[in-house]
Design a protein around this motif. Structure first.
Motif, short mmCIF file in Angstrom:
data_model
loop_
_atom_site.label_atom_id
_atom_site.label_comp_id
_atom_site.label_asym_id
_atom_site.label_seq_id
_atom_site.Cartn_x
_atom_site.Cartn_y
_atom_site.Cartn_z
N ALA A 84 43.48 47.32 50.96
CA ALA A 84 44.68 46.66 51.53
C ALA A 84 44.25 45.40 52.58
N PRO A 85 43.55 44.41 51.83
CA PRO A 85 43.24 43.25 52.83
C PRO A 85 44.31 42.34 52.70
N ASP A 86 44.27 41.31 53.69
CA ASP A 86 45.21 40.35 53.70
C ASP A 86 45.14 38.89 52.79
N GLY A 87 43.59 38.78 52.24
CA GLY A 87 43.20 37.84 51.20
C GLY A 87 42.19 38.28 50.48
N LEU A 88 41.72 37.42 49.31
CA LEU A 88 40.80 37.68 48.50
C LEU A 88 39.95 36.38 48.57
N PHE A 89 38.80 36.55 48.67
CA PHE A 89 37.79 35.47 48.35
C PHE A 89 36.85 35.41 47.32
N LEU A 90 36.78 34.38 46.59
CA LEU A 90 36.16 34.44 45.17
C LEU A 90 34.60 33.57 45.36
N SER A 91 33.36 34.21 45.41
CA SER A 91 32.28 33.47 45.90
C SER A 91 31.79 32.49 44.72
N ASN A 92 30.81 31.63 45.35
CA ASN A 92 29.79 30.87 44.42
C ASN A 92 28.99 32.01 43.62
N GLY A 149 35.12 39.81 36.39
CA GLY A 149 35.81 38.91 37.57
C GLY A 149 37.10 38.15 37.32
N ILE A 150 36.78 37.75 36.13
CA ILE A 150 38.29 36.65 35.67
C ILE A 150 39.33 37.73 35.54
N GLU A 151 39.23 39.24 35.03
CA GLU A 151 40.15 39.96 34.73
C GLU A 151 40.82 40.22 36.18
N THR A 152 39.85 40.52 37.16
CA THR A 152 40.22 41.15 38.41
C THR A 152 41.01 40.19 39.17
N THR A 153 40.47 38.83 39.07
CA THR A 153 41.30 37.78 39.64
C THR A 153 42.60 37.47 39.13
N ARG A 154 42.72 37.60 37.76
CA ARG A 154 44.03 37.79 37.14
C ARG A 154 45.06 38.52 37.59
N THR A 189 33.67 44.95 41.03
CA THR A 189 34.56 45.72 41.97
C THR A 189 36.30 45.56 41.12
N GLU A 190 36.97 46.62 40.65
CA GLU A 190 38.14 46.36 40.11
C GLU A 190 39.35 45.92 41.03
N ALA A 191 40.61 45.51 40.38
CA ALA A 191 41.48 44.99 41.28
C ALA A 191 42.31 46.15 41.90
N GLY A 192 42.18 47.27 41.27
CA GLY A 192 42.83 48.58 41.95
C GLY A 192 41.88 48.96 43.26
N THR A 193 40.74 48.88 43.00
CA THR A 193 39.93 49.11 44.34
C THR A 193 39.94 48.28 45.60
N ILE A 194 40.21 46.81 45.30
CA ILE A 194 40.68 45.69 46.12
C ILE A 194 41.98 45.90 46.87
N MET A 195 43.06 46.21 45.94
CA MET A 195 44.27 46.61 46.50
C MET A 195 44.18 47.92 47.47
N ALA A 196 43.48 48.94 47.16
CA ALA A 196 43.46 50.05 47.87
C ALA A 196 42.90 49.95 49.38
#
Length: 378
Positions: free
Chosen positions: A233-241, A252-257, A224-231
């Motif tokens: 509109a969450p309050d936070g982001l969790f990166l799983s195991n 995933g690294i690029e989205t996190t960055r 899932t891309e960063a633009g989709t996650i920002m759209a």
């Protein structure tokens, strides 16, 4: 039924199957937990690996539908010293053997797990193959050497969810295509902070703990891309195991960055490594990894020692990160490897161990509250 385990370095171990005929291959590793074999079996971080338990008697409490960390068994094979075919537990609904057979996973016993563990500890985790049909040692050793190395493997794509889902009342509620961008995706927005969890191999108990800590959780596929996650509109982001080598998980690294500084970020295990890579660092493969429910970790801020549950084969190289931007928050007291990092100015932190582990110590449960507090100050 006779079986033979062959490692890439030529060492072989005779054993016998308690699940019928079969064959499996992958990286062979060991876990030092005394309980929790069903959680181990279903942990997506074990994808591509054959797991041996150091505790000698396994199967004595059976399995049940509740104690799972994903929708299926994830290990390539399960290796034990002695299998107990008659479980005694009021919660048990099935024997371990039937559980493995029902999903086509090979289980073997009569294996010298102490010798295998010592061999891995000395030689490192290595590729291996186990078979009930091919009992020729030379043939199996050749085949073991043809198995792809764990280094360079992106296994997150193999275990991630195909469809986004809302974690609701302790279980996944799958969303229709495009629903994650719907204005009504967050049902409890007024009372609960919202979190998007990127599924690189998410354990169910992480979602349970996020929900218990007061979050509304939507889980999305690994790519899932960063633009989709920002759209969303969450309050936070969790990166799983998750399983495999973190460096090939470039998406995933690029989205996190891209989301650093835009959302509070909390990562666990592979999520810790991905955060480290997104911050410009590097990772490396550990000799035999950390897998068990009894790893001592020091919290450098408090000086307290936490007994933790762990399952990882890679670690963040702190020397590759800028000390002006990133600081180590936790270290492993067995080998001084990095067990936690945080950005000094941006709202982002992660730990290498599993604060949600069940069964396992609860010493680090405070991290979920720390994540929530970070949202209030952001």
């Amino acid at each position: 039924m006779k079986a033979l385990l062959a490692l890439e370095d030529g060492r072989t171990f005779p054993c016998r199957s308690f699940t019928g005929p079969g064959e499996a291959s992958g990286e062979v590793v060991f876990n030092t937990s005394m309980t929790g074999y069903q959680e181990v079996l279903t942990d997506p971080s074990y994808s591509g690996q054959m797991v041996t338990m150091t505790y000698p008697l396994v199967g004595n409490y059976g399995v049940n539908p509740e104690d799972v960390e994903s929708a299926r068994i994830q290990v390539a094979a399960f290796l034990v010293k002695e299998y107990q075919p008659f479980p005694s537990n009021f919660r048990s609904t099935q024997s371990l053997a039937d559980y493995l057979k029902g999903q086509g996973v090979l289980g073997v016993e009569g294996l010298d797990t102490r010798a295998l563990t010592r061999h891995i500890r000395n030689g490192g985790a290595m590729r291996a193959i186990i078979s009930t049909t091919d009992l020729d040692a030379e043939s199996l050793i050749r085949r073991a050497n043809a198995i792809p190395s764990m280094e360079g493997l992106d296994l997150a794509r193999d275990v991630t969810t195909e469809t986004a889902y809302r974690w609701q009342d302790g279980r996944p509620e799958f969303l229709a295509a495009g629903e994650i961008l719907d204005a009504g995706i967050w049902r409890q927005r007024e009372t609960r902070p919202s979190v998007v969890a990127i599924d690189f191999g998410l354990k169910y108990n992480i979602a349970r703990c996020l929900e218990k800590a007061g979050f509304e959780v939507v889980v999305v596929p690994a790519a899932t891309e960063a633009g989709t996650i920002m759209a969303m509109a969450p309050d936070g982001l969790f990166l799983s195991n998750g399983p495999g080598d973190p460096e090939p998980v470039a998406y995933g690294i690029e989205t996190t960055r891209e989301l650093l500084g835009r959302l509070p970020i909390f990562g666990i295990c592979l999520g810790n490594q991905i955060l480290g890579l997104a911050l410009g660092g590097r990772t490396y493969k550990l000799k035999f990894g950390h897998r068990g429910a009894n790893q001592p970790v020091k919290n450098l801020a408090t000086g307290k020692v936490e007994i933790t549950s762990q399952n990882h084969g890679f670690a963040v190289d702190m020397k590759s990160l800028s000390s002006d931007d990133v600081e180590v928050t936790h270290i492993n007291l067995n080998d001084n490897t990095v067990e936690g990092i945080r950005h000094r100015r941006l709202p982002a932190f992660a730990v290498q161990y599993h604060p949600e582990a069940s069964p396992g110590p609860h010493d680090a449960a405070y991290l979920f509250d720390q994540f929530r507090a970070m949202m209030k100050t952001n």
